[in-house]
Design an enzyme around this catalytic site. Structure first.
Site, PDB file in Angstrom:
ATOM      1  N   ASP A   1       9.456   2.798   1.388  1.00  0.00           N
ATOM      2  CA  ASP A   1       8.314   3.524   1.922  1.00  0.00           C
ATOM      3  C   ASP A   1       8.281   3.309   3.430  1.00  0.00           C
ATOM      4  OD1 ASP A   1       5.800   4.266   2.844  1.00  0.00           O
ATOM      5  OD2 ASP A   1       4.731   3.525   1.081  1.00  0.00           O
TER       6      ASP A   1
ATOM      7  N   PHE B   1       0.866  -1.181   0.000  1.00  0.00           N
ATOM      8  CA  PHE B   1       0.000   0.000   0.000  1.00  0.00           C
ATOM      9  C   PHE B   1       0.898   1.225   0.000  1.00  0.00           C
ATOM     10  CE2 PHE B   1      -2.303   3.524   1.779  1.00  0.00           C
ATOM     11  CZ  PHE B   1      -3.526   3.453   1.129  1.00  0.00           C
TER      12      PHE B   1
ATOM     13  N   LYS C   1       3.025  10.568   7.925  1.00  0.00           N
ATOM     14  CA  LYS C   1       2.332  10.130   9.133  1.00  0.00           C
ATOM     15  C   LYS C   1       2.934  10.725  10.404  1.00  0.00           C
ATOM     16  CE  LYS C   1      -0.015   6.042   7.315  1.00  0.00           C
ATOM     17  NZ  LYS C   1      -1.383   6.508   7.513  1.00  0.00           N
TER      18      LYS C   1
END
Length: 425
Positions: A242, A157, A275
């Site tokens: 990521d 994702f 985040k």
């Protein structure tokens, strides 16, 4: 816990203000239905707790999906944002600010142990999706027409905009928007032989999450990342990691790939962040390690209106400072190990995965949604990331005592979930 009507919710109720039901009805009439109905309407947060519009308190064990690293309303973050917005809230990227430059320098210090290689540079964006879009543009700029292929993993994702979505494996996310930008191929998760077979001189980049969060908190097997580094180097491809969910101290180290059994000393070409970086203030980053990756994009080839704005940069600096000053990386590692051990002993939990405070509890059956609903009713926010798996990504300030209240409540929630699942069938 959730039966206690306290805080702003109680004051709103006393004034006759709208509660969860009324706000949800207004939500349905005003907000696009991309998320379904909200589970609750939250009005306030403090530390690891939030309160809803009916005055009920919840222990937030999801942290905005690994975002609220310092919890809610942390004094250092509040002060940094308030001071910055009172000084300078936004400038265009025709200019820079001390906060932007200082943050970029700080990221270069922490993304690689001992500091980034000479010539490394940072691009600041607004989210993890934007960071991965930027990284994909780096891959395309690096590869050109001679290297049309990009490799990612099943279960990946990387975001929901068109480029990031092309890197995201789940068919339900992808299919409504196809055709997507081409050239992305998905390989079996953790399969070194499949990676070796797929690699070639026509590959522009390999995109990897050191720990796949949306797939149920799955870490790359030991040795995989090292082999990916060797293969990408041999074939002239970029290795892009990521760390949007797993970075910023969440796994007990600044980056998940710093963990020896995952990264083994690997230095990637690009790392993406977001985040937890801003502690709740929107920000993302593309960190290009070394001159080759850092110079791929020139003036006019990428940009953003809000990326690197002084407000978000000041917030990120405050988050980094608190994580360092309060040694929250070590705290995340220690508390995470203790919490995983305690969860493993709960009847109905068949496996526990994760590092630091990025944790998945696998359940005996496909009852995660029912368990999450029962936990919410009991005053705990968790995420049913898969049918049989609960994900936890709590604030790094969570205490052992607070975590213990969740472990104590879990058996009753699992029993309730099993009953609800039987009734459903």
């Amino acid at each position: 816990m959730s039966g206690n009507v306290t805080g702003d919710g109680a004051r709103m109720a006393a004034r006759g203000a709208a509660g969860n039901a009324a706000w949800t009805e207004r939500y349905r009439g005003a907000v696009m239905n991309t998320f379904g109905d909200p589970q609750r309407v939250l009005v306030r947060g403090e530390g690891p707790y939030v309160w809803d519009a009916d005055g009920r308190r919840y222990l937030d064990l999801l942290g905005g999906i690994a975002v609220n690293a310092l919890g809610h309303a942390h004094p250092a973050l509040v002060a940094a944002v308030a001071d910055q917005v009172a000084t300078l809230g936004h400038v265009s990227n025709f200019f820079t600010t001390p906060a932007q430059v200082t943050l970029a320098e700080k990221l270069l210090e922490i993304v690689s142990p001992g500091g980034a290689p000479a010539g490394s540079r940072v691009f600041l964006a607004n989210s993890g999706t934007e960071a991965n879009e930027g990284a994909l543009k780096l891959a395309r700029r690096h590869g050109g027409p001679a290297r049309p292929r990009v490799l990612a993993l099943e279960g990946a994702f990387h975001g929901r905009t068109m480029g990031a979505l092309a890197l995201t494996h789940k068919a339900a996310y992808r299919e409504p928007f196809e055709p997507l930008p081409g050239g992305v191929e998905f390989l079996p998760f953790g399969d070194v032989a499949a990676l070796e077979a797929a690699m070639g001189d026509d590959v522009a980049a390999v995109f990897l999450e050191p720990i796949q969060g949306e797939a149920g908190v799955r870490a790359l097997p030991e040795g995989y990342l090292a082999r990916a580094r060797a293969l990408t180097t041999a074939h002239g491809a970029l290795l892009i990691l990521d760390e949007v969910q797993s970075g910023m101290g969440r796994t007990g180290t600044w980056m998940a790939h710093h963990l020896g059994h995952i990264g083994g000393g690997v230095v990637p070409d690009v790392v993406t962040l977001a985040k937890g970086l801003g502690g709740g203030v929107p920000i993302g980053a593309v960190v290009a390690l070394g001159t080759d990756a850092a110079t791929l994009l020139g003036p006019g080839q990428h940009g953003t209106t809000f990326g690197g704005n002084p407000l978000a940069s000041a917030a990120a600096l405050a988050v980094i400072d608190v994580i360092e000053r309060e040694d929250l990386r070590a705290h995340a590692a220690d508390l995470g190990a203790d919490l995983r051990a305690r969860l493993s002993a709960v009847d109905g939990v068949t496996a526990v995965r994760g590092e630091g405070l990025l944790i998945a509890a696998q359940l005996a059956g496909p009852v995660a949604k029912e368990a999450a609903a029962a936990l919410l009713a009991a005053g705990f926010i968790v995420n049913p990331v898969r049918e049989d798996t609960l994900r936890l990504a709590p604030p790094l300030i969570l205490t052992a005592e607070q975590a213990g209240t969740f472990v104590a409540a879990l058996p009753a929630a699992l029993a309730s979930a099993a009953t609800a699942a039987r009734d459903r069938s």
